[in-house]
Design a protein around this motif. Sequence first.
Motif, PDB file in Angstrom:
ATOM      1  N   HIS A 212       0.821  -1.209   0.000  1.00 42.75           N
ATOM      2  CA  HIS A 212       0.000   0.000   0.000  1.00 42.75           C
ATOM      3  C   HIS A 212       0.852   1.255   0.000  1.00 42.75           C
ATOM      4  O   HIS A 212       2.033   1.219   0.343  1.00 42.75           O
ATOM      5  CB  HIS A 212      -0.932  -0.003   1.211  1.00 42.75           C
ATOM      6  N   ALA A 213       0.214   2.367  -0.368  1.00 48.78           N
ATOM      7  CA  ALA A 213       0.936   3.635  -0.500  1.00 48.78           C
ATOM      8  C   ALA A 213       1.056   4.369   0.832  1.00 48.78           C
ATOM      9  O   ALA A 213       2.123   4.869   1.174  1.00 48.78           O
ATOM     10  CB  ALA A 213       0.238   4.516  -1.532  1.00 48.78           C
ATOM     11  N   HIS A 214      -0.052   4.488   1.573  1.00 53.02           N
ATOM     12  CA  HIS A 214      -0.091   5.344   2.764  1.00 53.02           C
ATOM     13  C   HIS A 214      -0.657   4.602   3.960  1.00 53.02           C
ATOM     14  O   HIS A 214      -1.445   3.670   3.782  1.00 53.02           O
ATOM     15  CB  HIS A 214      -1.003   6.563   2.509  1.00 53.02           C
ATOM     16  N   PRO A 215      -0.314   5.073   5.161  1.00 52.86           N
ATOM     17  CA  PRO A 215      -1.043   4.584   6.321  1.00 52.86           C
ATOM     18  C   PRO A 215      -2.531   4.894   6.112  1.00 52.86           C
ATOM     19  O   PRO A 215      -2.866   6.032   5.764  1.00 52.86           O
ATOM     20  CB  PRO A 215      -0.484   5.422   7.491  1.00 52.86           C
ATOM     21  N   ASP A 216      -3.372   3.996   6.256  1.00 56.60           N
ATOM     22  CA  ASP A 216      -4.854   3.960   6.137  1.00 56.60           C
ATOM     23  C   ASP A 216      -5.342   3.221   4.888  1.00 56.60           C
ATOM     24  O   ASP A 216      -6.450   2.703   4.887  1.00 56.60           O
ATOM     25  CB  ASP A 216      -5.571   5.310   6.320  1.00 56.60           C
ATOM     26  N   ASP A 217      -4.503   3.140   3.839  1.00 57.06           N
ATOM     27  CA  ASP A 217      -4.931   2.408   2.642  1.00 57.06           C
ATOM     28  C   ASP A 217      -5.138   0.923   2.948  1.00 57.06           C
ATOM     29  O   ASP A 217      -5.963   0.267   2.302  1.00 57.06           O
ATOM     30  CB  ASP A 217      -3.905   2.548   1.514  1.00 57.06           C
ATOM     31  N   GLU A 218      -4.388   0.403   3.915  1.00 57.54           N
ATOM     32  CA  GLU A 218      -4.543  -1.020   4.258  1.00 57.54           C
ATOM     33  C   GLU A 218      -5.959  -1.294   4.770  1.00 57.54           C
ATOM     34  O   GLU A 218      -6.525  -2.356   4.513  1.00 57.54           O
ATOM     35  CB  GLU A 218      -3.491  -1.467   5.292  1.00 57.54           C
TER      36      GLU A 218
ATOM     37  N   PHE B 292      -5.730   3.085  -8.783  1.00 55.29           N
ATOM     38  CA  PHE B 292      -7.175   3.125  -8.540  1.00 55.29           C
ATOM     39  C   PHE B 292      -7.776   4.490  -8.837  1.00 55.29           C
ATOM     40  O   PHE B 292      -8.758   4.593  -9.536  1.00 55.29           O
ATOM     41  CB  PHE B 292      -7.534   2.663  -7.111  1.00 55.29           C
ATOM     42  N   TYR B 293      -7.188   5.572  -8.334  1.00 53.98           N
ATOM     43  CA  TYR B 293      -7.797   6.880  -8.606  1.00 53.98           C
ATOM     44  C   TYR B 293      -6.779   7.945  -8.962  1.00 53.98           C
ATOM     45  O   TYR B 293      -7.069   9.137  -8.899  1.00 53.98           O
ATOM     46  CB  TYR B 293      -8.674   7.310  -7.426  1.00 53.98           C
ATOM     47  N   GLY B 294      -5.561   7.531  -9.343  1.00 54.85           N
ATOM     48  CA  GLY B 294      -4.626   8.499  -9.902  1.00 54.85           C
ATOM     49  C   GLY B 294      -3.661   9.144  -8.931  1.00 54.85           C
ATOM     50  O   GLY B 294      -2.920  10.049  -9.321  1.00 54.85           O
TER      51      GLY B 294
ATOM     52  N   ASP C 145       1.447   8.256  -5.475  1.00 51.24           N
ATOM     53  CA  ASP C 145       2.042   7.208  -4.622  1.00 51.24           C
ATOM     54  C   ASP C 145       1.392   5.851  -4.841  1.00 51.24           C
ATOM     55  O   ASP C 145       2.038   4.813  -4.677  1.00 51.24           O
ATOM     56  CB  ASP C 145       1.933   7.586  -3.140  1.00 51.24           C
ATOM     57  N   HIS C 146       0.123   5.844  -5.213  1.00 54.20           N
ATOM     58  CA  HIS C 146      -0.553   4.574  -5.510  1.00 54.20           C
ATOM     59  C   HIS C 146      -0.033   4.015  -6.835  1.00 54.20           C
ATOM     60  O   HIS C 146       0.188   2.817  -6.969  1.00 54.20           O
ATOM     61  CB  HIS C 146      -2.068   4.767  -5.554  1.00 54.20           C
ATOM     62  N   ILE C 147       0.169   4.916  -7.805  1.00 56.73           N
ATOM     63  CA  ILE C 147       0.732   4.497  -9.097  1.00 56.73           C
ATOM     64  C   ILE C 147       2.144   3.937  -8.888  1.00 56.73           C
ATOM     65  O   ILE C 147       2.503   2.884  -9.429  1.00 56.73           O
ATOM     66  CB  ILE C 147       0.743   5.686 -10.086  1.00 56.73           C
TER      67      ILE C 147
HETATM   68 ZN   LIG Z   1      -3.294   6.369  -0.208  1.00 56.10          ZN
END
Ligand SMILES: [Zn+2]
Length: 277
Positions: A12-18, A139-141, A144-146
Amino acid sequence: MTDRPLTLMAVHAHPDDEATGTGGILARYVAEGIRTVLVTCTDGGCGDGPGGVKPGDPGHDPAAVALMRRQELEASCGVLKISDLEMLDYADSGMMGWPSNDAPGAFWQTPVEEGAARLAELMRHYRPDVVVTYDEYGFYGHPDHIQAHRITMAALEMTALTPKVYWTTVPRSMMQRFGEVMREFGEDMPEPDPAEAAARAEIGLPDDEITTWVDTTAFSGQKFDALAAHASQGENIFFLKMGKERFGELMGVETFVRVRDTTGAAVPENDLFAGLR
Ligand SMILES: [Zn+2]
């Protein structure tokens, strides 16, 4: 068979995405005796600060935000009973177009090979049977997710150890229901303008392109509590406003598209580990 436990790795990219994207599967599979490894790529420093102070506003201190979000992440991992948390600790790049995209140390500025080499090391250590990350649009651009998608796919290529690979997705039918609930609970949420509505219509996948539907209803309470551990982030408050029961009804199935498989398990499937046990 070896005595090595079956292992799920979520990148995952950030804390909370998990919690948002995979809280249900993380809670479910650990309850089934599977080892769960969470890799969080960035420190979340571009998130909301204490008291809701927004990035770029006076008093927003990315280092302080990162510290707070690390504590929230550890609390969320406790709720989800994550077996192993690994943080790559890149700086949060912020939303696409923000000056933080170009800051030194930003994940978006990190060469893919460099991030992939670090992740490959973790893959060689944990030897995950299943790896989950985002699709190529994150997912939405979000940059960090990319980037999390890019380093994951490169690390999988380098290691060639993982039999099943998935990208998180949301069925379009669900996006529609979700939009209705958003208007119901987000009193200050205006009708989206046509451009935004069109962009939103591109998110997720048509239902018949989804390969994998995992029932996590029994774990939606844990998913809700994991999200509540990240209550400092404005976008999570909407979910929390729904209340646990409504949240469970809406978020009780997590969906994925299978992009690699060496087991021959038939699709559609309802288990990420189908063909592995
Ligand atoms: Zn995120």
